[in-house]
Write an enzyme that holds these catalytic residues in place. Structure first.
Site, mmCIF file in Angstrom:
data_model
loop_
_atom_site.group_PDB
_atom_site.id
_atom_site.type_symbol
_atom_site.label_atom_id
_atom_site.label_comp_id
_atom_site.label_asym_id
_atom_site.label_seq_id
_atom_site.Cartn_x
_atom_site.Cartn_y
_atom_site.Cartn_z
ATOM 1 N N ASN A 10 45.406 10.799 27.235
ATOM 2 C CA ASN A 10 44.686 10.883 25.962
ATOM 3 C C ASN A 10 43.739 12.072 26.062
ATOM 4 O OD1 ASN A 10 43.084 10.550 23.729
ATOM 5 N ND2 ASN A 10 42.085 8.679 24.449
ATOM 6 N N TRP A 11 44.086 13.136 25.353
ATOM 7 C CA TRP A 11 43.290 14.370 25.472
ATOM 8 C C TRP A 11 42.022 14.323 24.613
ATOM 9 C CZ3 TRP A 11 47.377 18.970 25.351
ATOM 10 C CH2 TRP A 11 48.238 18.826 26.447
ATOM 11 N N LYS A 12 41.847 13.278 23.832
ATOM 12 C CA LYS A 12 40.639 13.108 22.997
ATOM 13 C C LYS A 12 40.328 14.396 22.236
ATOM 14 C CE LYS A 12 38.902 9.817 26.347
ATOM 15 N NZ LYS A 12 37.843 8.889 26.629
ATOM 16 N N HIS A 96 41.940 2.729 19.690
ATOM 17 C CA HIS A 96 41.181 3.153 20.875
ATOM 18 C C HIS A 96 39.722 2.727 20.711
ATOM 19 C CE1 HIS A 96 39.235 5.694 23.854
ATOM 20 N NE2 HIS A 96 40.414 5.763 24.447
ATOM 21 N N GLU A 98 37.057 4.166 21.233
ATOM 22 C CA GLU A 98 36.175 5.161 20.597
ATOM 23 C C GLU A 98 36.331 5.123 19.080
ATOM 24 O OE1 GLU A 98 37.403 8.456 23.045
ATOM 25 O OE2 GLU A 98 36.417 7.492 24.744
ATOM 26 N N GLU A 168 41.809 -1.462 28.005
ATOM 27 C CA GLU A 168 40.807 -0.480 28.403
ATOM 28 C C GLU A 168 39.417 -1.100 28.281
ATOM 29 O OE1 GLU A 168 42.409 3.734 27.953
ATOM 30 O OE2 GLU A 168 41.661 3.177 26.001
ATOM 31 N N GLY A 174 35.500 6.656 30.727
ATOM 32 C CA GLY A 174 34.692 7.867 30.863
ATOM 33 C C GLY A 174 33.411 7.661 31.658
ATOM 34 N N SER A 214 38.773 5.350 33.555
ATOM 35 C CA SER A 214 38.492 6.136 34.764
ATOM 36 C C SER A 214 39.613 6.079 35.800
ATOM 37 C CB SER A 214 37.152 5.711 35.372
ATOM 38 O OG SER A 214 36.110 5.923 34.423
ATOM 39 N N GLY A 235 42.168 9.279 30.266
ATOM 40 C CA GLY A 235 41.404 10.279 29.510
ATOM 41 C C GLY A 235 41.105 11.494 30.391
ATOM 42 N N GLY A 236 39.939 11.465 31.015
ATOM 43 C CA GLY A 236 39.443 12.615 31.779
ATOM 44 C C GLY A 236 40.463 13.264 32.704
HETATM 45 C C1 PEP Z 1 40.764 6.804 27.531
HETATM 46 O O1 PEP Z 1 40.312 7.691 26.837
HETATM 47 O O2 PEP Z 1 41.604 6.058 27.046
HETATM 48 C C2 PEP Z 1 40.274 6.663 28.902
HETATM 49 C C3 PEP Z 1 40.688 5.652 29.604
HETATM 50 O O3 PEP Z 1 39.395 7.621 29.370
HETATM 51 P P1 PEP Z 1 38.952 7.868 30.908
HETATM 52 O O4 PEP Z 1 40.223 7.893 31.730
HETATM 53 O O5 PEP Z 1 38.264 9.191 30.903
HETATM 54 O O6 PEP Z 1 38.066 6.748 31.301
#
Ligand code: PEP
Length: 251
Positions: A10-12, A96, A98, A168, A174, A214, A235-236
């Site tokens: 997920n490049w957000k 998601h 967010e 999640e 994050g 994470s 994500g990251g």
């Molecule tokens: C996400 O955005 O779905 C996510 C899990 O982010 P991260 O891996 O950065 O925690």
């Protein structure tokens, strides 16, 4: 029952078109021989079409980060499932945390989006997860049950070949805090059993449930080796060629 694992990035709200093309092109040679894992990347709307050209014919699939439920109309700023297909997407992330936290997404809107996406043939990655406060108050399972029931309301069992669930925990996204392998497995087992009781054991056995929060090359092995964890939504660590390729290659 054989559930092909998935690593989804997920490049957000990151990557201009130049950066997105570099990232997608950089990934291609590093993951091209992986056939036992489904690889999905999810750039911002504006670069979907360009990235789809970069990955055309490869083993990398394209997801959008959200969609609207209407096909077209006076809905400024929204993008419909057909438009995502048109841009080259096969998948869409819905619900998601967010979106739930900052953009007023509810189980009801998640459900409308999910139905619209499925009706156009997109595969949906449905995100669920509790906040730290909910976990500390012992509400994790109730909350997940509510999100699953609400999000999947009116969905029949024959849609499940196009539904993936991502668990999640909001407190792990994050933040650098990952759920332990056991914490994640406990919730994944719960989600699978809920799906079993809403639908059937066949649907439950086949649905893929990803963990997100994470995930990094250093912690993927423990998570993926759990019985009910079928991959990761990342994500990251999906924003760099090396770390995302390492995650894919760790599966
Ligand atoms: C996400 O955005 O779905 C996510 C899990 O982010 P991260 O891996 O950065 O925690």
């Amino acid at each position: 029952m054989s559930r092909v694992p998935i690593i989804a990035g997920n490049w957000k709200l990151f990557k201009t078109s130049k950066e997105a093309i570099e990232l997608a092109s950089g990934l291609l040679p590093l993951v091209k021989n992986k056939s036992n894992v489904e690889i999905i990347i999810s750039p911002v709307f504006t670069v979907l079409e360009r990235v789809s050209k970069v990955i055309a014919g490869s083993n990398i699939k394209l997801a959008a980060q959200d969609c609207f439920w209407e096909e077209e109309g006076a809905f400024t700023g929204e993008v419909s499932p057909s438009m995502l297909l048109d841009a080259g997407c096969s998948h869409v992330i819905i619900g998601h945390s967010e979106r739930r936290q900052y953009f007023g997404e509810t189980d009801e809107t998640v459900n409308k989006k999910l139905k619209a996406a499925l009706s156009k043939g997109l595969t949906v990655i449905l995100c669920v997860g509790e906040t730290l406060q909910e976990r500390e108050m012992g509400k994790t399972f109730d909350l997940l049950q509510k999100q699953l029931k609400g999000g999947l309301s009116g969905i029949s069992s024959n849609s499940f070949d196009k539904i993936i669930i991502a668990y999640e925990p909001v407190w792990a996204i994050g933040t650098g805090k990952t759920a332990t392998d056991q914490q994640a497995e406990e919730v994944h087992a719960f989600i699978r059993s809920e799906i079993g009781s809403f639908y059937s054991s066949l649907v439950a056995d086949n649905i893929r449930i990803l963990y997100g929060g994470s995930v990094k090359p250093e912690n993927i092995s423990g998570l993926i080796s759990q019985k009910n964890i079928d991959g990761a939504l990342v994500g990251g660590a999906s924003l760099q060629v090396e770390s995302f390729a390492a995650l894919v290659n760790a599966v």
